[in-house]
Scaffold this motif. Structure first.
Motif, short mmCIF file in Angstrom:
data_model
loop_
_atom_site.label_atom_id
_atom_site.label_comp_id
_atom_site.label_asym_id
_atom_site.label_seq_id
_atom_site.Cartn_x
_atom_site.Cartn_y
_atom_site.Cartn_z
N VAL A 19 -23.05 -19.45 35.78
CA VAL A 19 -23.43 -20.81 35.37
C VAL A 19 -22.68 -21.12 34.07
CG1 VAL A 19 -25.67 -20.81 36.49
CG2 VAL A 19 -25.48 -19.94 34.18
N GLY A 20 -22.71 -22.37 33.67
CA GLY A 20 -22.01 -22.78 32.46
C GLY A 20 -22.64 -22.26 31.19
N VAL A 21 -22.00 -22.57 30.07
CA VAL A 21 -22.46 -22.08 28.77
C VAL A 21 -23.84 -22.65 28.42
CG1 VAL A 21 -21.94 -22.05 26.30
CG2 VAL A 21 -20.11 -21.72 27.94
N GLY A 22 -24.05 -23.94 28.68
CA GLY A 22 -25.33 -24.56 28.34
C GLY A 22 -26.50 -23.96 29.10
N LYS A 23 -26.31 -23.76 30.41
CA LYS A 23 -27.39 -23.17 31.21
C LYS A 23 -27.62 -21.71 30.82
CE LYS A 23 -27.03 -26.09 35.27
NZ LYS A 23 -26.77 -26.15 36.72
N THR A 24 -26.55 -20.99 30.51
CA THR A 24 -26.70 -19.60 30.07
C THR A 24 -27.47 -19.54 28.76
OG1 THR A 24 -24.63 -19.01 31.16
CG2 THR A 24 -25.46 -17.48 29.51
N ASN A 40 -30.50 -20.27 14.91
CA ASN A 40 -30.01 -21.37 15.73
C ASN A 40 -28.58 -21.08 16.18
OD1 ASN A 40 -32.36 -22.82 15.47
ND2 ASN A 40 -31.67 -23.90 13.64
N PRO A 41 -28.23 -21.48 17.40
CA PRO A 41 -26.88 -21.21 17.87
C PRO A 41 -25.84 -21.97 17.06
CG PRO A 41 -28.03 -22.61 19.42
CD PRO A 41 -29.03 -22.20 18.38
N LEU A 42 -24.76 -21.30 16.75
CA LEU A 42 -23.63 -21.91 16.06
C LEU A 42 -22.39 -21.58 16.87
CD1 LEU A 42 -22.51 -23.37 13.55
CD2 LEU A 42 -22.25 -21.12 12.50
N PHE A 43 -21.81 -22.57 17.51
CA PHE A 43 -20.65 -22.36 18.38
C PHE A 43 -20.95 -21.31 19.45
CE2 PHE A 43 -18.82 -23.61 14.23
CZ PHE A 43 -18.33 -24.84 14.61
N SER A 44 -22.10 -21.43 20.08
CA SER A 44 -22.54 -20.53 21.17
C SER A 44 -22.64 -19.08 20.72
CB SER A 44 -21.62 -20.66 22.37
OG SER A 44 -21.66 -21.96 22.89
N GLN A 45 -23.06 -18.88 19.46
CA GLN A 45 -23.30 -17.54 18.95
C GLN A 45 -24.73 -17.49 18.40
OE1 GLN A 45 -20.50 -16.26 16.05
NE2 GLN A 45 -18.76 -16.41 17.42
N PHE A 46 -25.41 -16.39 18.68
CA PHE A 46 -26.76 -16.17 18.17
C PHE A 46 -26.76 -14.89 17.36
CE2 PHE A 46 -27.10 -18.09 22.36
CZ PHE A 46 -27.92 -19.18 22.13
N VAL A 47 -27.61 -14.84 16.34
CA VAL A 47 -27.87 -13.61 15.62
C VAL A 47 -29.34 -13.30 15.83
CG1 VAL A 47 -27.92 -12.45 13.40
CG2 VAL A 47 -26.08 -14.05 13.92
N CYS A 48 -29.63 -12.13 16.35
CA CYS A 48 -31.00 -11.75 16.65
C CYS A 48 -31.38 -10.56 15.77
CB CYS A 48 -31.12 -11.37 18.13
SG CYS A 48 -32.81 -11.10 18.64
N ARG A 61 -25.51 -9.56 17.56
CA ARG A 61 -24.98 -10.89 17.84
C ARG A 61 -24.78 -11.05 19.33
NH1 ARG A 61 -22.71 -13.45 13.39
NH2 ARG A 61 -22.61 -12.12 11.56
N VAL A 62 -24.99 -12.26 19.80
CA VAL A 62 -24.74 -12.61 21.19
C VAL A 62 -23.78 -13.78 21.18
CG1 VAL A 62 -25.76 -13.34 23.37
CG2 VAL A 62 -27.07 -11.89 21.81
N CYS A 63 -22.63 -13.61 21.83
CA CYS A 63 -21.62 -14.66 21.92
C CYS A 63 -21.48 -15.10 23.37
CB CYS A 63 -20.27 -14.16 21.43
SG CYS A 63 -20.28 -13.62 19.73
N LEU A 64 -21.44 -16.41 23.59
CA LEU A 64 -21.22 -16.97 24.91
C LEU A 64 -19.80 -17.52 24.97
CD1 LEU A 64 -24.59 -18.91 25.29
CD2 LEU A 64 -24.06 -16.58 25.98
N ILE A 65 -19.01 -17.00 25.90
CA ILE A 65 -17.59 -17.35 25.99
C ILE A 65 -17.34 -17.95 27.36
CG2 ILE A 65 -15.23 -16.48 25.84
CD1 ILE A 65 -16.62 -14.02 24.33
N LYS A 66 -16.85 -19.19 27.39
CA LYS A 66 -16.54 -19.84 28.66
C LYS A 66 -15.30 -19.19 29.26
CE LYS A 66 -15.68 -24.31 30.71
NZ LYS A 66 -15.58 -25.74 30.49
N SER A 67 -15.41 -18.74 30.52
CA SER A 67 -14.27 -18.07 31.15
C SER A 67 -13.85 -18.75 32.45
CB SER A 67 -14.60 -16.60 31.42
OG SER A 67 -15.65 -16.49 32.34
N GLY A 68 -14.45 -19.85 32.79
CA GLY A 68 -14.11 -20.59 33.99
C GLY A 68 -14.97 -21.82 34.07
N PRO A 69 -14.82 -22.61 35.13
CA PRO A 69 -15.61 -23.84 35.23
C PRO A 69 -17.12 -23.57 35.26
CG PRO A 69 -14.23 -23.54 37.20
CD PRO A 69 -13.92 -22.44 36.25
N ASP A 70 -17.54 -22.56 35.99
CA ASP A 70 -18.96 -22.20 36.05
C ASP A 70 -19.15 -20.72 35.80
OD1 ASP A 70 -20.10 -24.68 36.46
OD2 ASP A 70 -19.77 -24.62 38.61
N MET A 71 -18.43 -20.17 34.85
CA MET A 71 -18.56 -18.76 34.50
C MET A 71 -18.62 -18.62 32.98
SD MET A 71 -16.03 -16.80 37.13
CE MET A 71 -16.54 -15.20 36.52
N THR A 72 -19.51 -17.75 32.54
CA THR A 72 -19.68 -17.50 31.11
C THR A 72 -19.77 -16.00 30.88
OG1 THR A 72 -20.92 -19.56 30.90
CG2 THR A 72 -21.12 -18.00 29.09
#
Length: 104
Positions: A19-24, A40-48, A61-72
């Motif tokens: 799924v996309g970055v937003g849904k992830t 709070n997320p900053l550029f799709s990065q979280f610190v837990c 840290r958790v980073c969300l990286i878009k790797s395709g149209p519907d892949m993260t």
């Protein structure tokens, strides 16, 4: 000598969602908050920041990286704390995503 991309590929604390970055982000945020305090997320990065079984601090840290149209790609990096406890938390989050059938 390895390039940064080659080192990136070899990490074991990452998985890919279908799924996309937003849904992830919406899928992971409640799970991360149940583990510990999340910024709070900053550029799709979280610190837990959480506590492990011995009440020692565990920060990652958790980073969300878009790797395709519907892949993260979801990349976890431990900043501070016990590596084994970090791996347990990572596995629990990965299993949660697998149950939601969002893994590729």
């Amino acid at each position: 000598q390895q390039s940064p991309f080659q080192r990136f590929v070899k990490r074991l604390t990452r998985f890919t969602t279908c799924v996309g970055v937003g849904k992830t982000e919406r899928l992971l945020l409640p799970m991360l908050e149940s583990v510990g305090r999340t910024t709070n997320p900053l550029f799709s990065q979280f610190v837990c920041a959480a506590e492990d079984r011995r009440q020692a601090q565990l920060v990652f840290r958790v980073c969300l990286i878009k790797s395709g149209p519907d892949m993260t790609v979801v990349d976890f990096r431990r900043s501070k704390g016990d590596g084994l406890e970090f791996k347990r938390i990572f596995q629990r989050i990965k299993d949660f995503c697998r149950k939601k059938e969002k893994l590729c």
